[in-house]
Design an enzyme around this catalytic site. Structure first.
Site, PDB file in Angstrom:
ATOM      1  N   LYS A   1       0.770  -1.163   0.085  1.00  0.00           N
ATOM      2  CA  LYS A   1       0.039   0.009   0.241  1.00  0.00           C
ATOM      3  C   LYS A   1       0.796   1.276   0.075  1.00  0.00           C
ATOM      4  CE  LYS A   1      -4.433  -1.727   1.613  1.00  0.00           C
ATOM      5  NZ  LYS A   1      -5.500  -1.565   2.765  1.00  0.00           N
TER       6      LYS A   1
ATOM      7  N   LYS B   1      -6.284 -11.707  -8.698  1.00  0.00           N
ATOM      8  CA  LYS B   1      -7.683 -11.796  -8.109  1.00  0.00           C
ATOM      9  C   LYS B   1      -8.759 -10.834  -8.679  1.00  0.00           C
ATOM     10  CE  LYS B   1      -8.654 -11.080  -3.274  1.00  0.00           C
ATOM     11  NZ  LYS B   1      -8.102 -10.603  -1.898  1.00  0.00           N
TER      12      LYS B   1
ATOM     13  N   LYS C   1     -12.290  -4.793  -7.531  1.00  0.00           N
ATOM     14  CA  LYS C   1     -13.045  -3.761  -7.831  1.00  0.00           C
ATOM     15  C   LYS C   1     -12.247  -2.746  -8.254  1.00  0.00           C
ATOM     16  CE  LYS C   1     -12.676  -1.232  -3.776  1.00  0.00           C
ATOM     17  NZ  LYS C   1     -12.002  -2.222  -2.594  1.00  0.00           N
TER      18      LYS C   1
END
Ligand code: TRP
Length: 333
Positions: free
Chosen positions: A115, A197, A200
């Site tokens: 992140k 994966k 969204k």
């Protein structure tokens, strides 16, 4: 009498579109856990602001997620369902746990590394201590098990280390939680890039199915799903696209992958892909209907999370008081 029903804690971030991957990988399993465990579910909104959010959107994402969890079958008569930010003990215990967690441990977290690379202009302290808040979430409720996916296993491991360390430093305070890995439905992959994966945040919206997608959209996305240049429907290495579609089909129909392979023997991808779309749309239909009903009845959603937060807060306060006492704070009035 001692309560022999084990407790489960889990949380999910209100960070946007809820996908078929979230549903098959997590939400649906939470629903099943309710038969076996005393379940506590939270909307992890405190975690979500470690990445910059538009306030109005965060509010709507939170309501939508609550509505979807109820629509999917989280039963508020049985389980608690509340917002993390409404139970102040989460932030308070997290502070204490921060003082029992080393910078080195937090620096090793792969999610922090990922992140901070992704949000290089906002590597805030909250992002760094994200795992201690997660530990607080779990430890406040003395959860025996935590259903987690692959990506949260390292955080759970750290929660266990923190709990053990605290227990050893003082005396038995926290229950050391066990990971609960669900076998079925595990990882749903992108329809456009089946080696990664379903997410969204995929720039290509054809890669994911949103739980609120209409049947037309679902059908279109499955028709466009990336497969391979062969023609046989088989589950084996190298056929990532087909494997993913078979897994999805099996998850939404309850048939095994073997049964699915038999069913489509001799048939082409042109027939298989829309069949998966049909099955997904049929499975989601009743959930979408309930979701729309809940979204029209926000007062009900508010009443669920308010009641749950009150109960959660009582459980959490009892743990927090023990912790405050053990670290040496004067008795809380
Ligand atoms: N970090 C988790 C996620 O993004 C959500 C979460 C927050 C969580 N607190 C938790 C999961 C406690 C399990 C237990 O998926």
């Amino acid at each position: 009498m001692e309560n022999t029903i084990k407790r489960s804690f889990s949380a999910i971030q209100p960070s946007g579109t809820i996908t078929l991957g979230n549903y098959l990988g997590a939400i649906r399993n939470w629903v099943k856990l309710q038969d076996e465990f005393d379940c506590i579910f939270a909307i992890a909104d405190l975690h979500t602001i470690t990445v910059r959010q538009e306030p109005a959107l965060l509010r709507s994402h939170s309501i939508e997620l609550l509505a979807m969890l109820l629509a999917a079958g989280i039963n508020p008569e049985k389980s608690l369902l509340f917002c993390q930010s409404h139970v102040h003990q989460h932030a308070e215990l997290a502070w204490v746990l921060n003082c029992y967690t080393q910078m080195g441990e937090l620096s090793r977290m792969t999610q922090f590394k990922d992140k901070s690379a992704k949000h290089a202009n906002n590597i805030n302290a909250g992002l760094f201590i994200y795992p201690t808040l997660m530990a607080a979430d779990i430890l406040l409720y003395k959860a025996d098990i935590v259903p987690v996916g692959e990506d949260q296993k390292q955080h759970l491991e750290l929660s266990r280390d923190i709990a053990n360390r605290f227990n050893n430093t003082y005396s038995e305070t926290f229950v050391v939680p066990e990971p609960y890995i669900v076998k079925s439905g595990g990882r749903v992959m992108s329809l456009q890039n089946p080696t990664s994966k379903m997410s969204k945040s995929d720039e290509n919206t054809n890669g994911f199915i949103a739980l609120t997608d209409s049947k037309d959209v679902i059908m279109r996305k499955f028709r466009r799903a990336v497969t391979d240049s062969e023609t046989v429907i088989e589950y084996r290495e190298g056929k990532d696209g087909i494997n993913n579609l078979l897994n999805i089909y099996s998850a939404v129909t309850g048939k095994t992958v073997e049964e699915a392979v038999k069913e489509f023997e001799g048939k082409g991808y042109g027939e298989f892909k829309p069949a998966v779309g049909e099955a997904v749309a049929a499975h989601l239909k009743p959930i979408q209907e309930k979701y729309n009903d809940y979204m029209k009845n926000k007062d009900y959603i508010v009443s669920v999370y308010t009641k749950s937060a009150e109960i959660a807060s009582k459980i959490a306060e009892s743990t927090l008081r023990k912790v405050y006492k053990k670290v040496g704070f004067l008795q809380k009035p």
